[in-house]
Motif scaffolding. Structure first.
Motif, PDB file in Angstrom:
ATOM      1  N   GLU A   9     -25.514  40.420-104.426  1.00  0.00           N
ATOM      2  CA  GLU A   9     -24.132  40.874-104.598  1.00  0.00           C
ATOM      3  C   GLU A   9     -24.156  42.203-105.339  1.00  0.00           C
ATOM      4  O   GLU A   9     -24.954  42.406-106.242  1.00  0.00           O
ATOM      5  N   ASN A  10     -23.281  43.110-104.932  1.00  0.00           N
ATOM      6  CA  ASN A  10     -23.239  44.427-105.569  1.00  0.00           C
ATOM      7  C   ASN A  10     -21.798  44.935-105.615  1.00  0.00           C
ATOM      8  O   ASN A  10     -20.880  44.249-105.169  1.00  0.00           O
ATOM      9  N   ASP A  11     -21.629  46.141-106.150  1.00  0.00           N
ATOM     10  CA  ASP A  11     -20.279  46.694-106.300  1.00  0.00           C
ATOM     11  C   ASP A  11     -19.889  47.634-105.167  1.00  0.00           C
ATOM     12  O   ASP A  11     -18.907  48.359-105.279  1.00  0.00           O
ATOM     13  N   ASN A  12     -20.650  47.636-104.083  1.00  0.00           N
ATOM     14  CA  ASN A  12     -20.276  48.473-102.937  1.00  0.00           C
ATOM     15  C   ASN A  12     -18.906  48.044-102.435  1.00  0.00           C
ATOM     16  O   ASN A  12     -18.515  46.887-102.570  1.00  0.00           O
ATOM     17  N   SER A  13     -18.193  48.961-101.843  1.00  0.00           N
ATOM     18  CA  SER A  13     -16.827  48.703-101.397  1.00  0.00           C
ATOM     19  C   SER A  13     -16.779  48.019-100.035  1.00  0.00           C
ATOM     20  O   SER A  13     -17.347  48.521 -99.060  1.00  0.00           O
ATOM     21  N   LYS A  46     -16.907  40.312-101.374  1.00  0.00           N
ATOM     22  CA  LYS A  46     -17.846  41.165-102.119  1.00  0.00           C
ATOM     23  C   LYS A  46     -18.970  41.557-101.169  1.00  0.00           C
ATOM     24  O   LYS A  46     -19.367  40.762-100.313  1.00  0.00           O
ATOM     25  N   TRP A  48     -22.749  42.041-100.161  1.00  0.00           N
ATOM     26  CA  TRP A  48     -24.089  41.515-100.458  1.00  0.00           C
ATOM     27  C   TRP A  48     -25.036  42.395 -99.672  1.00  0.00           C
ATOM     28  O   TRP A  48     -24.948  42.450 -98.437  1.00  0.00           O
ATOM     29  N   SER A  50     -26.262  45.754 -97.996  1.00  0.00           N
ATOM     30  CA  SER A  50     -25.466  46.844 -97.433  1.00  0.00           C
ATOM     31  C   SER A  50     -24.601  46.401 -96.265  1.00  0.00           C
ATOM     32  O   SER A  50     -23.771  47.169 -95.783  1.00  0.00           O
TER      33      SER A  50
END
Length: 140
Positions: A9-13, A46, A48, A50
């Protein structure tokens, strides 16, 4: 030392991910699916890695000792299909898949070409059942 999971999980939009889907029809379908998954899980989408839009998460640990986190459920726009990530075992899976519409399956993935091919009400039940199954199997 354990290998790190590539898909975390990351903060990419999520919005930027959706905007980047080149085919307009696919972009609309995936956007509608993100809304449906959000509604059925009551969880925000969210990114995960790319390319996967995930909802919620759970921690797994295999007998081999490998462990990590994964989305409870999710989806991705791939080159040749929209991939739905649902548990490979959930209540009424086979029965629901019979009513689902045009799709292909592998272990825990269901592949569809477009939204018109499937019954979204059936997908809604599959999402709920899959999340319930995963939460029971991997209690927090």
């Amino acid at each position: 030392m354990m290998a790190k999971n590539k898909t975390t999980e990351n903060d990419n939009s999520v919005t930027e991910y959706l905007k980047a889907i080149p085919d307009e029809k696919r972009r609309l379908d995936v956007s509608k699916l993100v809304e449906l998954f959000s509604k059925q899980t009551a969880l925000p989408p969210k990114m995960w890695g790319s390319a996967i839009v995930g909802f919620g998460s759970y921690h797994y640990k295999y007998e081999s000792g490998r462990e990590g986190d994964a989305p409870l459920t999710g989806l991705a726009s791939r080159a040749n299909a929209i991939t739905l990530y649902l548990s490979s075992k959930f209540n009424d899976r086979e029965e629901l898949l019979k009513q689902f519409g045009k799709h292909k399956t592998s272990k825990a993935c269901i592949y569809i070409q477009k939204l018109e091919d499937i019954d979204t009400k059936v997908l809604g039940k599959m999402i709920v059942n899959s999340v319930r199954h995963t939460r029971l199997r991997y209690p927090a």
